[in-house]
Scaffold this motif. Structure first.
Motif, PDB file in Angstrom:
ATOM      1  N   ARG A  76       1.692 -11.133  -7.704  1.00  0.00           N
ATOM      2  CA  ARG A  76       2.269  -9.815  -7.393  1.00  0.00           C
ATOM      3  C   ARG A  76       2.233  -9.577  -5.890  1.00  0.00           C
ATOM      4  N   PRO A 136      -0.363  -3.590  -7.366  1.00  0.00           N
ATOM      5  CA  PRO A 136      -1.724  -4.133  -7.414  1.00  0.00           C
ATOM      6  C   PRO A 136      -1.804  -5.317  -8.395  1.00  0.00           C
ATOM      7  N   GLU A 137      -2.777  -6.182  -8.150  1.00  0.00           N
ATOM      8  CA  GLU A 137      -2.846  -7.411  -8.940  1.00  0.00           C
ATOM      9  C   GLU A 137      -3.057  -7.153 -10.430  1.00  0.00           C
ATOM     10  N   ASP A 138      -3.730  -6.013 -10.752  1.00  0.00           N
ATOM     11  CA  ASP A 138      -4.046  -5.777 -12.165  1.00  0.00           C
ATOM     12  C   ASP A 138      -3.014  -4.879 -12.855  1.00  0.00           C
ATOM     13  N   TRP A 139      -1.876  -4.709 -12.269  1.00  0.00           N
ATOM     14  CA  TRP A 139      -0.836  -3.867 -12.866  1.00  0.00           C
ATOM     15  C   TRP A 139      -0.337  -4.508 -14.164  1.00  0.00           C
ATOM     16  N   TYR A 170       0.818  -1.218   0.000  1.00  0.00           N
ATOM     17  CA  TYR A 170       0.000   0.000   0.000  1.00  0.00           C
ATOM     18  C   TYR A 170       0.852   1.268   0.000  1.00  0.00           C
TER      19      TYR A 170
END
Lengths: 367, 152
Positions: free
Chosen positions: B124, B128-131, A43
């Motif tokens: 990942r 983020p997972e959708d990068w 984050y």
């Protein structure tokens, strides 16, 4: 009617008062018993390693401050050491002594910020306030050295930015006069407190083999009975000239890890006293270091003992004025990777205690 | 002294495809990819139980992987380096040898796109997972960076 029980998922964080930063934990629970735990991190990811490739060697120093923001001095030091090793830069002895003094002061400040909030997690609010009081004094002292309270950028290749003033030294001596007494107070008030002992003893036991295979370091590793402190094993800088001990825990539980931190504050006080006593005269930086540093092609890895453990930097140079690659070996990242192994089998209420005893700083975990 | 001994042992055990040399405070071992797992397993059996870190460097024509291992009792350190192709970058996972290699492999996968065969949870970790894409590759272009337009 039959009673049915089911496992369920609990999402802890990323915004939670006791996660010490932005950590999300996905916990699989059976009533209040943790069956599985999956930490979700990233984050606070800012791509520091990519930024490094687009800065000159010197320009990257302030970025190291912003990783482990509780012990910026020691982050500076790790990076500076790696580049000094790569470029073969010599450091005057006075500079090394100054580095030790500010580094150890910063270590005490960081440990206070670890023990205080751990107390808060266990319900001991008083200690939290006391720890802040003491930390404030250290920050004021460090401000006298470099003008900043948190992000110092005080270290330079071949020395430090400016010499210590007599004002700094007097304030430091003043602080050392009554700080050992404060540490004794914290020990009575918190570490030896029967309530905290009940909460932390036997909770989150970390076996030695697991700690080693995960690359754990610092108080987390030493709490499990491994006496590995880079200040002794590598004896970098001038640490071989000081007399200090490495506190080592026995059972590897949360209490041992917290106790190691408390003991380390005492040892740091001892080191600062000796360093102030023997502070040599001379220059505080190496005047031969060029303004635009261009180290020869190659790789170098150097690490320092930060409050969280082995803070290492792996720097690759291609001979130009920008680093080709900088890898940050973050101790908090490695320590946090223990969580999925530590949490299962504990009650939900023990999760903040175990997490607090690992003392992660998320600026450094996520980088 | 210990380091010289270890260097001799490595040279004796692995003749082909392995080059070892002693640097200032570390032994550097260069190994060809097919023998990587064999070498790492052997080092583990020689008490290199501390997995310090794993990282990659994009050399433009290939990736270079670095494994940093420490023997806690003797204090010896080894830096194992190997080269991987850029297009088909698959490397055997070492999670079965060191549990802590899991997160390190995930990080290298996340930022470089190196695939670790046998890692149970290769996804990942920092991004983020959708990068899309792998940011630490030298040819990565950030979609959010606005380039100065050419007016003339």
């Amino acid at each position: 009617m039959s009673v049915e029980t089911r496992e369920f998922l609990l999402n802890m964080g990323p915004q939670h008062p006791s996660t010490h930063g932005v950590l999300r934990l996905i916990l699989k629970l059976d009533d209040e018993l943790v069956l599985e735990a999956e930490p979700v991190i990233g984050y606070l990811h800012r791509g520091v390693e990519k930024i490094a490739e687009n800065r000159t060697y010197k320009q990257f120093i302030p970025h190291t401050d912003r990783m482990d923001y509780l012990s910026s001095m020691l982050n500076n030091w790790g990076y500076i050491r790696a580049v000094e090793k790569l470029a073969g830069i010599e450091v005057p002895e006075r500079a090394e002594y100054i580095r030790v003094i500010v580094g150890e002061l910063n270590r005490i400040a960081s440990h206070l910020m670890s023990i205080g909030p751990t107390g808060l997690d266990a319900g001991a609010f008083t200690l939290f306030l006391y720890a802040f009081r003491e930390r404030e004094r250290i920050l004021t002292i460090l401000e006298k050295a470099c003008g900043a309270r948190m992000t110092y950028a005080y270290f330079r290749f071949g020395g430090v930015a400016q010499d210590l003033t007599s004002d700094f030294i007097n304030a430091c001596r003043e602080f050392l006069k009554d700080f050992p007494q404060r540490v004794n107070e914290y020990e009575e008030l918190f570490i030896e407190n029967p309530i905290f002992k009940k909460r932390a003893k036997g909770v989150g036991i970390l076996p030695k083999e697991l700690a080693l295979s995960c690359g754990a370091s610092g108080p987390v590793l030493r709490g499990s009975g491994v006496s590995r402190d880079l200040r002794k094993t590598e004896s970098y800088s001038v640490y071989s000239q000081f007399d200090f001990e490495i506190p080592v825990g026995e059972s590897g539980d949360s209490w041992d890890r917290t106790w190691v931190r408390l003991e380390e504050m005492r040892q740091s006080t001892k080191i600062i006293e000796q360093a102030l006593e023997n502070l040599p005269e001379g220059p505080c930086f190496n005047p031969d270091v060029p303004r635009l540093l261009m180290p020869p092609p190659g790789e170098a890895y150097a690490a320092v003992e930060s409050p969280r453990g082995e803070q290492g930097y792996f720097v690759v140079s291609d001979g130009s004025y920008k680093p080709y690659r900088v890898k940050v070996r973050s101790p908090a990242f490695s320590n946090l990777s223990l969580l999925p192994h530590l949490l299962p089998g504990h009650q939900l209420a023990d999760v903040p205690i175990i997490l607090g005893s690992l003392d992660p700083v998320f600026g450094e975990v996520d980088r | 002294m210990e380091e010289v001994k270890l260097l001799g042992k490595i040279k004796k055990k692995f003749r082909k495809g392995v080059e070892a040399q002693a640097k200032e405070d570390i032994i550097e071992v260069k190994v060809e990819l097919p023998r990587l797992l064999e070498l790492l397993a052997w080092l583990k059996s020689k008490n290199f139980n501390y997995f310090s870190f794993l990282t990659a460097v994009d050399r433009k024509t290939h990736f270079e992987l670095f494994y940093h291992l420490v023997n806690i009792e003797s204090g010896e350190k080894v830096l194992v380096r190997t080269e991987v192709e850029r297009e088909d970058s698959t490397v055997p996972s070492v999670v079965s040898l060191w549990k802590g290699a899991d997160w390190q492999e995930r990080e290298t996968y996340d930022l470089f796109g190196v695939t670790f065969e046998g890692n149970p949870s290769l996804k990942r970790i920092l991004l983020p997972e959708d990068w899309e894409g792998f940011p630490l590759r030298k040819d990565y272009e950030d979609p959010d960076v606005v380039r100065r337009p050419e007016y003339f």
